[in-house]
Design a protein around this motif. Sequence first.
Motif, mmCIF file in Angstrom:
data_model
loop_
_atom_site.group_PDB
_atom_site.id
_atom_site.type_symbol
_atom_site.label_atom_id
_atom_site.label_comp_id
_atom_site.label_asym_id
_atom_site.label_seq_id
_atom_site.Cartn_x
_atom_site.Cartn_y
_atom_site.Cartn_z
ATOM 1 N N SER A 3 0.631 -1.005 -0.152
ATOM 2 C CA SER A 3 0.139 -0.084 -0.102
ATOM 3 C C SER A 3 0.927 1.601 0.478
ATOM 4 C CB SER A 3 -0.876 -0.255 1.445
ATOM 5 O OG SER A 3 -1.355 1.035 1.529
ATOM 6 N N VAL A 4 0.406 2.231 -0.567
ATOM 7 C CA VAL A 4 1.250 3.402 -0.827
ATOM 8 C C VAL A 4 0.325 4.482 0.076
ATOM 9 C CG1 VAL A 4 2.201 5.375 -2.693
ATOM 10 C CG2 VAL A 4 2.146 2.826 -3.222
ATOM 11 N N LEU A 5 1.782 5.267 1.118
ATOM 12 C CA LEU A 5 1.338 6.016 2.212
ATOM 13 C C LEU A 5 1.685 7.771 0.602
ATOM 14 C CD1 LEU A 5 -0.851 7.529 4.146
ATOM 15 C CD2 LEU A 5 0.963 6.417 5.372
ATOM 16 N N VAL A 6 1.016 8.769 1.165
ATOM 17 C CA VAL A 6 1.446 10.338 0.355
ATOM 18 C C VAL A 6 1.137 10.718 1.526
ATOM 19 C CG1 VAL A 6 0.932 11.938 -1.066
ATOM 20 C CG2 VAL A 6 1.653 9.291 -1.906
ATOM 21 N N VAL A 7 2.443 11.555 1.737
ATOM 22 C CA VAL A 7 2.214 13.367 3.117
ATOM 23 C C VAL A 7 2.194 14.185 2.396
ATOM 24 C CG1 VAL A 7 2.809 11.659 4.856
ATOM 25 C CG2 VAL A 7 4.376 12.943 3.620
ATOM 26 N N GLU A 78 -3.186 5.988 0.035
ATOM 27 C CA GLU A 78 -3.780 6.643 1.173
ATOM 28 C C GLU A 78 -2.757 7.952 1.510
ATOM 29 O OE1 GLU A 78 -5.315 4.524 4.781
ATOM 30 O OE2 GLU A 78 -3.603 6.264 5.497
ATOM 31 N N LEU A 79 -3.483 9.802 0.955
ATOM 32 C CA LEU A 79 -2.921 10.946 1.544
ATOM 33 C C LEU A 79 -3.265 11.345 2.247
ATOM 34 C CD1 LEU A 79 -4.339 10.394 -2.263
ATOM 35 C CD2 LEU A 79 -1.944 11.981 -2.000
ATOM 36 N N VAL A 80 -2.437 11.629 2.923
ATOM 37 C CA VAL A 80 -2.517 12.575 4.394
ATOM 38 C C VAL A 80 -1.261 13.785 4.308
ATOM 39 C CG1 VAL A 80 -2.180 11.791 6.910
ATOM 40 C CG2 VAL A 80 -2.595 10.545 5.553
ATOM 41 N N ALA A 81 -2.688 14.761 5.456
ATOM 42 C CA ALA A 81 -2.424 15.974 4.678
ATOM 43 C C ALA A 81 -1.618 16.746 5.879
ATOM 44 C CB ALA A 81 -3.112 17.072 3.947
ATOM 45 N N ILE A 82 -0.308 17.190 6.077
ATOM 46 C CA ILE A 82 0.140 17.727 7.781
ATOM 47 C C ILE A 82 0.330 19.335 7.483
ATOM 48 C CG2 ILE A 82 1.343 17.405 9.461
ATOM 49 C CD1 ILE A 82 2.187 14.008 8.104
ATOM 50 N N ASN A 119 -6.951 14.848 -6.504
ATOM 51 C CA ASN A 119 -6.713 14.110 -5.328
ATOM 52 C C ASN A 119 -6.827 15.238 -3.446
ATOM 53 O OD1 ASN A 119 -4.690 11.288 -5.521
ATOM 54 N ND2 ASN A 119 -6.901 11.201 -5.861
ATOM 55 N N ASP A 120 -6.369 16.246 -3.815
ATOM 56 C CA ASP A 120 -6.609 17.307 -2.927
ATOM 57 C C ASP A 120 -7.786 18.071 -2.307
ATOM 58 O OD1 ASP A 120 -3.497 16.698 -3.668
ATOM 59 O OD2 ASP A 120 -2.550 18.133 -3.267
ATOM 60 N N ARG A 121 -8.645 17.905 -3.782
ATOM 61 C CA ARG A 121 -9.978 18.583 -3.204
ATOM 62 C C ARG A 121 -10.431 18.688 -2.146
ATOM 63 N NH1 ARG A 121 -13.923 19.154 -7.933
ATOM 64 N NH2 ARG A 121 -14.405 20.848 -6.552
ATOM 65 N N ALA A 122 -10.356 17.620 -1.189
ATOM 66 C CA ALA A 122 -10.789 17.255 -0.466
ATOM 67 C C ALA A 122 -10.320 17.745 1.339
ATOM 68 C CB ALA A 122 -10.460 15.650 0.321
ATOM 69 N N TRP A 123 -9.476 18.294 0.761
ATOM 70 C CA TRP A 123 -8.737 18.529 1.997
ATOM 71 C C TRP A 123 -8.997 20.655 1.914
ATOM 72 C CZ3 TRP A 123 -3.615 16.615 0.353
ATOM 73 C CH2 TRP A 123 -3.854 15.032 0.495
#
Length: 134
Positions: A3-7, A78-82, A119-123
């Motif tokens: 699984s790929v995780l993007v920060v 999965e993309l997580v914004a910090i 993908n970033d629109r949800a943020w």
Amino acid sequence: MSSVLVVAGAVFANGKLLIAQRAYPPELAGLWELPGGKVESGETHSDALVRELCEELNVDVSVGEPLSEVVRPREGLELVAIRARIVSGEPRPVEHRALRWVDADDLIALDDAGSVVPNDRAWIPELVADLRVE
Ligand code: 9L3
Ligand code: MG
């Protein structure tokens, strides 16, 4: 299946948010995103964000709280914004076409124009809320 995780970094300074214009791949080139990339094995989210923003923007950041929305566009991604703040350096577009500091209205206008990476629109709602109180 791995699984790929993007920060991705939500870098705030002086009441504005830093966004970056992608240069690749062709389907995303020209669109704006929160800069970042894939977490490598053995890294924490925070380690990965510090490394990515150093590579992509040539800055050192301190890492804060994640946004509450985690983006899962498909199985295995999965993309997580910090949230992050610059500790040293002046951001430069090392891997991007351009960088921009935006306020809430700028960000909404870019989104309305279809200029944000899908993908970033949800943020955006949470970023706009942060910008309104910055
Ligand atoms: N991605 C989407 N939004 C973002 C970032 C940093 C990345 N804010 C997507 C684009 C690529 C993948 O994640 O498909 C890996 O990102 P990169 O390593 O190409 O930046
Ligand atoms: Mg990247």
